[in-house]
Design a protein around this motif. Structure first.
Motif, PDB file in Angstrom:
ATOM      1  N   GLY A  94       0.813  -1.210   0.000  1.00  0.00           N
ATOM      2  CA  GLY A  94       0.000   0.000   0.000  1.00  0.00           C
ATOM      3  C   GLY A  94       0.846   1.260   0.000  1.00  0.00           C
ATOM      4  O   GLY A  94       0.562   2.218  -0.734  1.00  0.00           O
ATOM      5  N   THR A  95       1.910   1.266   0.801  1.00  0.00           N
ATOM      6  CA  THR A  95       2.792   2.433   0.879  1.00  0.00           C
ATOM      7  C   THR A  95       3.441   2.734  -0.463  1.00  0.00           C
ATOM      8  O   THR A  95       3.452   3.886  -0.929  1.00  0.00           O
ATOM      9  CB  THR A  95       3.884   2.206   1.941  1.00  0.00           C
ATOM     10  OG1 THR A  95       3.275   1.975   3.208  1.00  0.00           O
ATOM     11  CG2 THR A  95       4.813   3.410   2.034  1.00  0.00           C
ATOM     12  N   VAL A  98       1.066   4.275  -2.988  1.00  0.00           N
ATOM     13  CA  VAL A  98       0.818   5.698  -2.732  1.00  0.00           C
ATOM     14  C   VAL A  98       1.996   6.534  -3.220  1.00  0.00           C
ATOM     15  O   VAL A  98       1.813   7.573  -3.878  1.00  0.00           O
ATOM     16  CB  VAL A  98       0.580   5.951  -1.218  1.00  0.00           C
ATOM     17  CG1 VAL A  98       0.570   7.447  -0.911  1.00  0.00           C
ATOM     18  CG2 VAL A  98      -0.737   5.321  -0.781  1.00  0.00           C
ATOM     19  N   ILE A 292       3.325   3.112   7.606  1.00  0.00           N
ATOM     20  CA  ILE A 292       2.049   3.827   7.625  1.00  0.00           C
ATOM     21  C   ILE A 292       2.289   5.336   7.744  1.00  0.00           C
ATOM     22  O   ILE A 292       1.643   6.144   7.058  1.00  0.00           O
ATOM     23  CB  ILE A 292       1.172   3.317   8.785  1.00  0.00           C
ATOM     24  CG1 ILE A 292       0.674   1.901   8.469  1.00  0.00           C
ATOM     25  CG2 ILE A 292      -0.031   4.247   9.001  1.00  0.00           C
ATOM     26  CD1 ILE A 292      -0.107   1.247   9.588  1.00  0.00           C
ATOM     27  N   THR A 295       3.361   6.526   4.452  1.00  0.00           N
ATOM     28  CA  THR A 295       2.227   6.595   3.529  1.00  0.00           C
ATOM     29  C   THR A 295       1.503   7.930   3.663  1.00  0.00           C
ATOM     30  O   THR A 295       1.246   8.626   2.667  1.00  0.00           O
ATOM     31  CB  THR A 295       1.233   5.451   3.815  1.00  0.00           C
ATOM     32  OG1 THR A 295       1.892   4.200   3.656  1.00  0.00           O
ATOM     33  CG2 THR A 295       0.045   5.523   2.867  1.00  0.00           C
ATOM     34  N   GLY A 299       1.867  10.921   0.884  1.00  0.00           N
ATOM     35  CA  GLY A 299       0.644  11.301   0.186  1.00  0.00           C
ATOM     36  C   GLY A 299       0.349  12.777   0.316  1.00  0.00           C
ATOM     37  O   GLY A 299      -0.022  13.451  -0.659  1.00  0.00           O
ATOM     38  N   ILE A 309      -5.330   8.919  -1.261  1.00  0.00           N
ATOM     39  CA  ILE A 309      -4.346   8.147  -0.489  1.00  0.00           C
ATOM     40  C   ILE A 309      -4.933   6.795  -0.087  1.00  0.00           C
ATOM     41  O   ILE A 309      -4.286   5.751  -0.234  1.00  0.00           O
ATOM     42  CB  ILE A 309      -3.906   8.936   0.766  1.00  0.00           C
ATOM     43  CG1 ILE A 309      -3.097  10.174   0.370  1.00  0.00           C
ATOM     44  CG2 ILE A 309      -3.061   8.038   1.688  1.00  0.00           C
ATOM     45  CD1 ILE A 309      -2.763  11.079   1.542  1.00  0.00           C
ATOM     46  N   PHE A 313      -3.723   3.164  -1.482  1.00  0.00           N
ATOM     47  CA  PHE A 313      -3.204   2.222  -0.487  1.00  0.00           C
ATOM     48  C   PHE A 313      -3.897   0.862  -0.631  1.00  0.00           C
ATOM     49  O   PHE A 313      -3.239  -0.188  -0.634  1.00  0.00           O
ATOM     50  CB  PHE A 313      -3.410   2.771   0.919  1.00  0.00           C
ATOM     51  CG  PHE A 313      -2.764   1.939   1.998  1.00  0.00           C
ATOM     52  CD1 PHE A 313      -1.435   2.135   2.334  1.00  0.00           C
ATOM     53  CD2 PHE A 313      -3.480   0.960   2.676  1.00  0.00           C
ATOM     54  CE1 PHE A 313      -0.829   1.368   3.329  1.00  0.00           C
ATOM     55  CE2 PHE A 313      -2.892   0.194   3.663  1.00  0.00           C
ATOM     56  CZ  PHE A 313      -1.561   0.392   3.991  1.00  0.00           C
TER      57      PHE A 313
END
Length: 470
Positions: A94-95, A98, A292, A295, A299, A309, A313
């Protein structure tokens, strides 16, 4: 993540890794009906904190083969047992998605490829050496999977193949664990059980690390050069074509302030993780928290709104969800053999093969036995706790120094991690690079044989020089 090339390519169908692991899982379940169940008595060691076996206590126990419903329960149990690593990888996916959505990866990758034009192998050496040193001193291993997607994109962009990317990440940790100068999880536990001073013999282990690094750098650079000259020689040529991005280096957009801030966020986040691992004992949960934070920060400074975002993610986690399923199957495979009480039987039988061998031969054989045991016990500290109480008295009887015994364990714990289907890190790593397991074996086995020869030579030298202190 990396997009498929827009060029029309023939769709290559490879066997899904989950099918291969399911087959191994079935074989393991059948083996629980064939291999006699046995067990060692365990005693708690207050110094190491691990439960160790009593080497003279092996005894047969009632056969406990895996039942029909238990076989299927092994999968959700494996997923639950690997939960921390699976969720960590989902966060990483996910990171990176983004960060990619801000555009910095595309521009940065193009600039990196342009900068290293004509000296691509230097980048390979830098990655292998850096990751190897981190593993050697800080015992990092699964943590490197966080960087696999980026290294994968860089390798394809530089004209290498996905095998090179997987080798850099997976091979580096094996090399580092072979040297293991201050690796508390393997060397530290094994030396404590062998009653050796903590991290003693570090000088020879430094030589071991250098030798493995040099051998590995020469091998992978020779392979990488061959592939760059003729990409069709790669076993992954057709598959890589589906994922190789088309990069136009003629007109690279300039880095904006936002791009530089996103890049700074990534660098600071990575530096924080390295500091946390070395100084604060960070592992998957703490590293996940850092990702996190990265992220959110990336973003915001990259100009993405909150909704974008979140959407990016979630999209990134999807790309690594199936990798998590692969890791759960790996854990399930190990659980099947453990729950049926057959792993101790295998270990006892392997240790019995060493009786009566000459010292130099026995040292090499100890490594071979440890490497085979590692196929079904891929945990380094767990393998040390199970095997070293057996190997130490056996080595004493054969006249092998305990430091040599620990070195044999180091090699055995490290090398087969690159081929065992029970290794979650291996199966996740090659899955992230879209490499079928069979193709990986065909690619890596020549290097694996070279590593074995190198291990034999280093163990023979260690035996002849009376590597100690005892």
């Amino acid at each position: 993540m990396l997009k498929r090339s827009s060029t029309e390519t023939k769709q290559v169908k490879a066997i899904n890794p989950m099918l291969i692991l399911a087959a191994f899982l079935a074989v393991a379940a059948i083996a629980t009906y064939i291999i006699p169940a046995g067990s060692f008595d365990r005693v708690s060691n207050e110094t190491t904190g691990y439960s160790m076996v009593d080497p003279a206590s092996f005894h047969r126990v009632a056969q406990n083969p895996i039942k029909f419903f238990e076989f299927f329960m092994a999968v959700p149990k494996g997923l639950a047992g690997s939960g921390s690593l699976i969720f960590f990888l989902l966060i990483v996916g996910g990171t990176l998605q983004v960060i990619q959505a801000t555009g910095v990866i595309d521009i940065g990758l193009k600039n990196l490829i342009k900068k290293f034009a004509g000296k691509e192998n230097l980048l390979l050496i830098a990655i292998l050496l850096t990751f190897g040193l981190l593993s050697c001193f800080a015992a990092t291993s699964e943590e490197f999977l966080a960087f696999m997607p980026l290294i994968y994109m860089v390798c394809l962009g530089l004209g290498f193949d996905s095998m090179v990317a997987a080798y850099l990440v997976l091979g580096a940790s094996s090399i580092g664990y072979c040297g293991g100068m201050t690796n508390a999880y393997t060397v530290g536990v094994a030396q404590t059980i062998a009653e050796l001073p903590m991290f003693s013999g570090i000088g020879y282990r430094a030589i071991v690390f250098i030798v493995f690094e040099v051998v590995s750098i020469i091998w992978i650079c020779a392979y990488a050069t061959k592939i760059r000259k003729d990409p069709q020689k790669s076993l992954m040529y057709e598959i890589d074509k589906q994922y190789r991005a088309e990069l136009d280096l003629s007109d690279i957009p300039p880095m904006t302030i936002r791009h530089k801030l996103v890049l700074l966020t990534f660098v600071l986040g990575t530096a924080t993780m390295v500091w946390g691992i070395l100084e604060k004992g960070f592992y998957l949960t703490e590293m996940g928290a850092v990702f996190i934070i990265m992220t959110i920060a990336a973003g915001i400074v990259g100009g993405l709104d909150a909704n974008r975002i979140c959407n990016e993610f979630v999209e990134g986690t999807k790309s690594l969800l199936w990798v998590g399923l692969v890791m759960g199957l790996c854990k399930g495979l190990t659980n099947v053999l453990t729950d049926a009480n057959v792993i101790d039987t295998i270990i006892n039988a392997m240790a019995g093969l060493l009786n009566g061998l000459p010292k130099t031969v026995a040292a090499c054989a100890m490594f071979a036995v440890q490497d085979i045991i590692n196929l079904v016990v891929p945990s380094g500290s767990g393998q040390a706790a199970v095997t070293m109480p057996l190997m130490v008295p056996l080595g004493d009887l054969l006249g092998i120094n305990r430091q040599v015994n620990v070195l044999a364990f180091q090699f055995g714990d490290s090398l087969s991690n690159m081929v065992t289907p029970a290794g979650a890190k291996l199966m996740a790593g090659i899955a992230m690079c879209h490499i079928p397991y069979k193709k990986w074996l065909k690619f890596f086995l020549p290097c694996f044989a070279l590593w074995w020869v190198t291990s034999f030579a280093l163990l023979i030298v260690a035996t002849l020089i009376n590597y100690g202190p005892f």
